[in-house]
Write a protein that holds these residues in place. Sequence first.
Motif, PDB file in Angstrom:
ATOM      1  N   ILE A 122     122.995   3.349 -71.209  1.00 58.75           N
ATOM      2  CA  ILE A 122     124.116   2.696 -70.538  1.00 58.75           C
ATOM      3  C   ILE A 122     123.757   2.564 -69.061  1.00 58.75           C
ATOM      4  N   GLN A 123     124.406   1.606 -68.412  1.00 64.70           N
ATOM      5  CA  GLN A 123     124.221   1.394 -66.975  1.00 64.70           C
ATOM      6  C   GLN A 123     125.615   1.198 -66.368  1.00 64.70           C
ATOM      7  N   LEU A 124     125.915   1.930 -65.307  1.00 67.26           N
ATOM      8  CA  LEU A 124     127.235   1.855 -64.690  1.00 67.26           C
ATOM      9  C   LEU A 124     127.122   2.230 -63.215  1.00 67.26           C
ATOM     10  N   PRO A 125     128.063   1.775 -62.371  1.00 65.38           N
ATOM     11  CA  PRO A 125     127.983   2.097 -60.950  1.00 65.38           C
ATOM     12  C   PRO A 125     128.299   3.562 -60.676  1.00 65.38           C
ATOM     13  N   VAL A 126     127.445   4.191 -59.869  1.00 67.55           N
ATOM     14  CA  VAL A 126     127.660   5.567 -59.412  1.00 67.55           C
ATOM     15  C   VAL A 126     127.283   5.601 -57.939  1.00 67.55           C
ATOM     16  N   SER A 127     128.210   6.014 -57.086  1.00 66.25           N
ATOM     17  CA  SER A 127     127.936   6.063 -55.650  1.00 66.25           C
ATOM     18  C   SER A 127     129.048   6.847 -54.965  1.00 66.25           C
ATOM     19  N   LEU A 128     128.961   6.959 -53.656  1.00 73.95           N
ATOM     20  CA  LEU A 128     130.029   7.600 -52.896  1.00 73.95           C
ATOM     21  C   LEU A 128     131.321   6.798 -52.963  1.00 73.95           C
ATOM     22  N   PRO A 157     123.778   2.302 -56.218  1.00 68.32           N
ATOM     23  CA  PRO A 157     123.950   3.638 -55.623  1.00 68.32           C
ATOM     24  C   PRO A 157     124.322   3.598 -54.141  1.00 68.32           C
ATOM     25  N   LEU A 158     124.054   2.458 -53.477  1.00 74.95           N
ATOM     26  CA  LEU A 158     124.469   2.278 -52.084  1.00 74.95           C
ATOM     27  C   LEU A 158     125.587   1.242 -51.974  1.00 74.95           C
ATOM     28  N   ASN A 159     126.196   0.920 -53.118  1.00 76.34           N
ATOM     29  CA  ASN A 159     127.293  -0.053 -53.174  1.00 76.34           C
ATOM     30  C   ASN A 159     126.915  -1.358 -52.469  1.00 76.34           C
ATOM     31  N   LEU A 195     122.203   8.685 -51.201  1.00 75.96           N
ATOM     32  CA  LEU A 195     121.356   8.683 -52.392  1.00 75.96           C
ATOM     33  C   LEU A 195     121.209  10.077 -52.991  1.00 75.96           C
ATOM     34  N   SER A 196     121.226  11.102 -52.157  1.00 75.55           N
ATOM     35  CA  SER A 196     121.086  12.471 -52.658  1.00 75.55           C
ATOM     36  C   SER A 196     122.229  12.850 -53.583  1.00 75.55           C
ATOM     37  N   ALA A 218     113.970   6.502 -49.824  1.00 79.03           N
ATOM     38  CA  ALA A 218     114.695   6.757 -51.068  1.00 79.03           C
ATOM     39  C   ALA A 218     113.952   7.768 -51.936  1.00 79.03           C
ATOM     40  N   SER A 219     112.649   7.643 -52.003  1.00 74.22           N
ATOM     41  CA  SER A 219     111.860   8.558 -52.828  1.00 74.22           C
ATOM     42  C   SER A 219     111.983   9.996 -52.329  1.00 74.22           C
TER      43      SER A 219
END
Length: 301
Positions: A187-193, A224-226, A253-254, A278-279
């Motif tokens: 699955i793929q979905l938005p995850v961020s602050l 991840p950074l919207n 990102l952390s 990012a890495s």
Amino acid sequence: MAVLGLGTYRCRDVTAAARAAMAAGVTVIDTAPVYAKGNAHDQLAALLPHHPGVQISTKAGHMTRSQAQAAQRAGLITPEEAVRCHSIAPAYLRHRITANITEIGRDRLDLLYLHNPEHDAHGDRKRLLEQITQAFTTFEESAHRGDIAGYGIATWSGFTSGAFTIHELIAAAQQAAGSARTHLRAIQLPVSLIELAVLAEALHGTGPIAEAAGAGLDVWASAPLNGGELADLVTSDLAQFIRPGSSHVAAALSVVASTPGLTGALLSASTTAHWQEASRAFQRPAIPPTHLQDICRVLRA
């Protein structure tokens, strides 16, 4: 800790972004036939023969205006679907699988996502789940032919809106496959602050991330950074609260990288410097769950 992949949704120059990502050691690239004004596949195709180990995920559902007009002329979609530039009907999905393979230039697709199936749901969950089951049946048939290695769902609001659940998707895949063994892989979905609800649920072992990971599915975070907005929205005080000594971007990102159950995150970075930053964020030890809970409480207050 999760890993980094290239997400090409917001890349102006997919070729440059892919080169920078692969130079940084990225081995997963996510794209779609609608990205880069319909040219994302073509831009990647020129690079991929030199990088056979890179895994490509792409999608089927959304279309550009010209793709929709061509599909309508071919009798693959209805006029209403052409206006919406979106379809998950079996005939269109079969066409898109063949087109994706041809455009990317590989013998089969590593991973094919059903792209925002909730787009045409209009609140009718029963109809939507029937459509998803039909789409999964098409994908299972394609997997048995060797055209795709696996499939999944890429959604923006499907889980948070209640359009479908992980358990319903697994049941749909089992019905499509005619057994418990399916080719449903991710699955793929938005995850961020900004999208903290799914992260907060994962910390308590609930919600789509925990349920998908528990079922053996890969879970990829999009945006991840919207869309880059968090680089400006994160303040210096917030960055220091999240992880002392981190830049605004690295702090944001952390948090994503530390989300339990997450396989990886898809970042639309296009320069070597951005990938290096990012890495480093993704290679550092995970933020402890108790501190992640504190971050969620502060940001959701």
